[in-house]
Design a protein around this motif. Structure first.
Motif, PDB file in Angstrom:
ATOM      1  N   GLU A  24     -11.743  -5.600  22.078  1.00  0.00           N
ATOM      2  CA  GLU A  24     -10.847  -5.182  20.726  1.00  0.00           C
ATOM      3  C   GLU A  24     -11.914  -4.803  19.725  1.00  0.00           C
ATOM      4  O   GLU A  24     -12.632  -5.838  19.531  1.00  0.00           O
ATOM      5  N   ARG A  25     -11.768  -3.957  18.809  1.00  0.00           N
ATOM      6  CA  ARG A  25     -12.823  -3.396  17.890  1.00  0.00           C
ATOM      7  C   ARG A  25     -11.816  -3.650  16.601  1.00  0.00           C
ATOM      8  O   ARG A  25     -10.825  -3.056  16.356  1.00  0.00           O
ATOM      9  N   ARG A  26     -12.595  -4.490  15.888  1.00  0.00           N
ATOM     10  CA  ARG A  26     -12.090  -4.934  14.512  1.00  0.00           C
ATOM     11  C   ARG A  26     -12.853  -4.526  13.350  1.00  0.00           C
ATOM     12  O   ARG A  26     -14.239  -4.801  13.454  1.00  0.00           O
ATOM     13  N   GLU A  67      -2.150  -0.099  10.893  1.00  0.00           N
ATOM     14  CA  GLU A  67      -2.352  -1.576  11.567  1.00  0.00           C
ATOM     15  C   GLU A  67      -2.235  -1.489  13.058  1.00  0.00           C
ATOM     16  O   GLU A  67      -2.033  -2.433  13.432  1.00  0.00           O
ATOM     17  N   HIS A  90     -12.246   2.103  13.664  1.00  0.00           N
ATOM     18  CA  HIS A  90     -12.642   0.961  14.385  1.00  0.00           C
ATOM     19  C   HIS A  90     -13.910   1.389  15.352  1.00  0.00           C
ATOM     20  O   HIS A  90     -13.994   0.642  15.985  1.00  0.00           O
ATOM     21  N   LEU A 125     -11.740  -3.734   5.672  1.00  0.00           N
ATOM     22  CA  LEU A 125     -10.252  -3.197   5.418  1.00  0.00           C
ATOM     23  C   LEU A 125      -9.711  -3.359   3.875  1.00  0.00           C
ATOM     24  O   LEU A 125      -9.111  -2.542   3.446  1.00  0.00           O
ATOM     25  N   ALA A 157     -17.428  -1.655  13.062  1.00  0.00           N
ATOM     26  CA  ALA A 157     -16.457  -2.708  13.632  1.00  0.00           C
ATOM     27  C   ALA A 157     -17.174  -3.548  14.513  1.00  0.00           C
ATOM     28  O   ALA A 157     -18.129  -3.155  14.888  1.00  0.00           O
ATOM     29  N   VAL A 174      -3.652  -2.191  16.528  1.00  0.00           N
ATOM     30  CA  VAL A 174      -4.690  -2.754  17.207  1.00  0.00           C
ATOM     31  C   VAL A 174      -5.672  -1.923  18.117  1.00  0.00           C
ATOM     32  O   VAL A 174      -5.048  -1.066  18.970  1.00  0.00           O
ATOM     33  N   ASP A 175      -6.946  -1.822  18.197  1.00  0.00           N
ATOM     34  CA  ASP A 175      -7.826  -0.799  18.818  1.00  0.00           C
ATOM     35  C   ASP A 175      -8.316  -1.452  19.999  1.00  0.00           C
ATOM     36  O   ASP A 175      -9.332  -2.398  19.761  1.00  0.00           O
ATOM     37  N   TYR A 176      -8.189  -0.942  21.193  1.00  0.00           N
ATOM     38  CA  TYR A 176      -8.902  -1.526  22.455  1.00  0.00           C
ATOM     39  C   TYR A 176      -9.750  -0.500  23.125  1.00  0.00           C
ATOM     40  O   TYR A 176      -9.409   0.697  23.122  1.00  0.00           O
ATOM     41  N   SER A 209     -13.917  -5.848   9.398  1.00  0.00           N
ATOM     42  CA  SER A 209     -13.910  -7.265   8.762  1.00  0.00           C
ATOM     43  C   SER A 209     -12.935  -6.953   7.734  1.00  0.00           C
ATOM     44  O   SER A 209     -12.489  -6.010   7.502  1.00  0.00           O
ATOM     45  N   GLU A 210     -12.679  -8.097   7.068  1.00  0.00           N
ATOM     46  CA  GLU A 210     -11.571  -8.265   6.032  1.00  0.00           C
ATOM     47  C   GLU A 210     -12.241  -7.466   4.949  1.00  0.00           C
ATOM     48  O   GLU A 210     -11.248  -6.824   4.166  1.00  0.00           O
TER      49      GLU A 210
END
Length: 288
Positions: free
Chosen positions: A195-197, A177, A210, A203, A216, A179-181, A199-200
């Motif tokens: 911020e690299r995210r 979990e 990421h 996940l 991402a 958070v990837d920056y 999608s739901e």
């Protein structure tokens, strides 16, 4: 007008071209791959360029391009090689007191007992990462020692990273979990971050990498002073003028996971005001 050589023509080239042209710098493509070089009839004159942006990723072709251009690079060969050596980056940053993930570097081949010891030094799962790879290539997450040994067997069979002939790999702690920056530093100064995210849906499907190149999305964010300071110290420690610094944050902990001396430039709106002004000034101070 100053002429800047850029050895790759992807997103970064297209995004650089107009903003730097507005600042008196003409961006021109000097392809280093998938081409021929007649060294008796060079494709560029000796005085066509004032500086190069980032040294080509393929070291051999890069040496040819470097020899033909004879210009200083914003990020030179040493900067690219420094960043590419992930284990070396972690070692340097850790020694400088910059937070990094727990890491064991494995130089193949080693005895199976040593491999097992490396795995057992962590609380699983662990991340197995080729030392020289980019864009998340070849990175695996494993939960048990048998799966871990299977991945190592696979690396023993096929891992020979094309750019360096590197057979080493990293075993690292997995940060669930996180958070990837990606923070960007230009000439020692933080200039923005994304911020690299995932999608739901990704996940839910169990995806965990990421990397933008793996699907991402990157959105602009404002980092805290603490995170900015870590990014700037990282670039300074490594001596990389144009540096992407990958940060993983979990709760009150943040670590530098990797760095990139060939970072993709994102849309200008995702960075601080003055991003291209500072980048243009770095190019000018690099010129011959």
């Amino acid at each position: 007008m100053l002429n800047l050589a850029v050895a790759y023509r992807k997103e970064t080239f297209e995004r650089l071209r107009d903003p730097l042209a507005e600042r008196g710098i003409r961006v021109r493509h000097v392809p280093s791959e998938s081409r021929t070089f007649d060294l008796a009839d060079p494709p560029w004159g000796p005085d066509e360029f004032d500086a190069g942006f980032v040294y080509p990723s393929r070291m051999m072709e890069g040496g040819v391009v470097d020899g033909l251009l004879a210009v200083p690079w914003v990020n030179d060969r040493e900067a690219v090689l420094t960043s590419r050596n992930k284990g070396g980056v972690i070692a340097r940053l850790g020694r400088a007191g910059i937070p990094v993930p727990k890491t064991v570097v494995v130089s193949n081949p080693v005895e199976e007992a040593d491999i097992v010891d490396a795995f057992e030094a962590f609380d699983p799962p662990v991340v197995v990462k080729p030392n020289s790879t980019t864009r998340g290539t070849g990175i695996a997450k494993v939960d048990d020692v048998d799966s871990f040994l299977g991945v190592v067997d696979y690396l023993n069979l096929v891992h020979d990273y094309r750019a360096t002939g590197d057979k080493s790999f990293l075993v690292q702690e997995y940060l669930p979990e996180a958070v990837d920056y990606r923070a960007m530093v230009v000439d020692g100064e933080y200039v923005g971050a994304v911020e690299r995210r995932l999608s739901e849906d990704a996940l839910t499907a169990g995806r965990w990498k990421h990397n933008v190149h793996r699907g991402a999305e990157a959105g602009g964010v404002r980092l805290s002073e603490e995170f900015r300071d870590i990014a700037e110290r990282t670039a300074e420690t490594l001596g990389i003028p144009f540096c992407g610094v990958d940060l993983l944050a979990v709760g009150d902990r943040v670590v530098v996971n990797e760095t990139n001396a060939r970072p993709t430039i994102d849309a200008e709106t995702k960075y601080e005001n003055g991003f291209y002004d500072r980048l243009a000034e770095l190019v000018r101070t690099t010129r011959r």
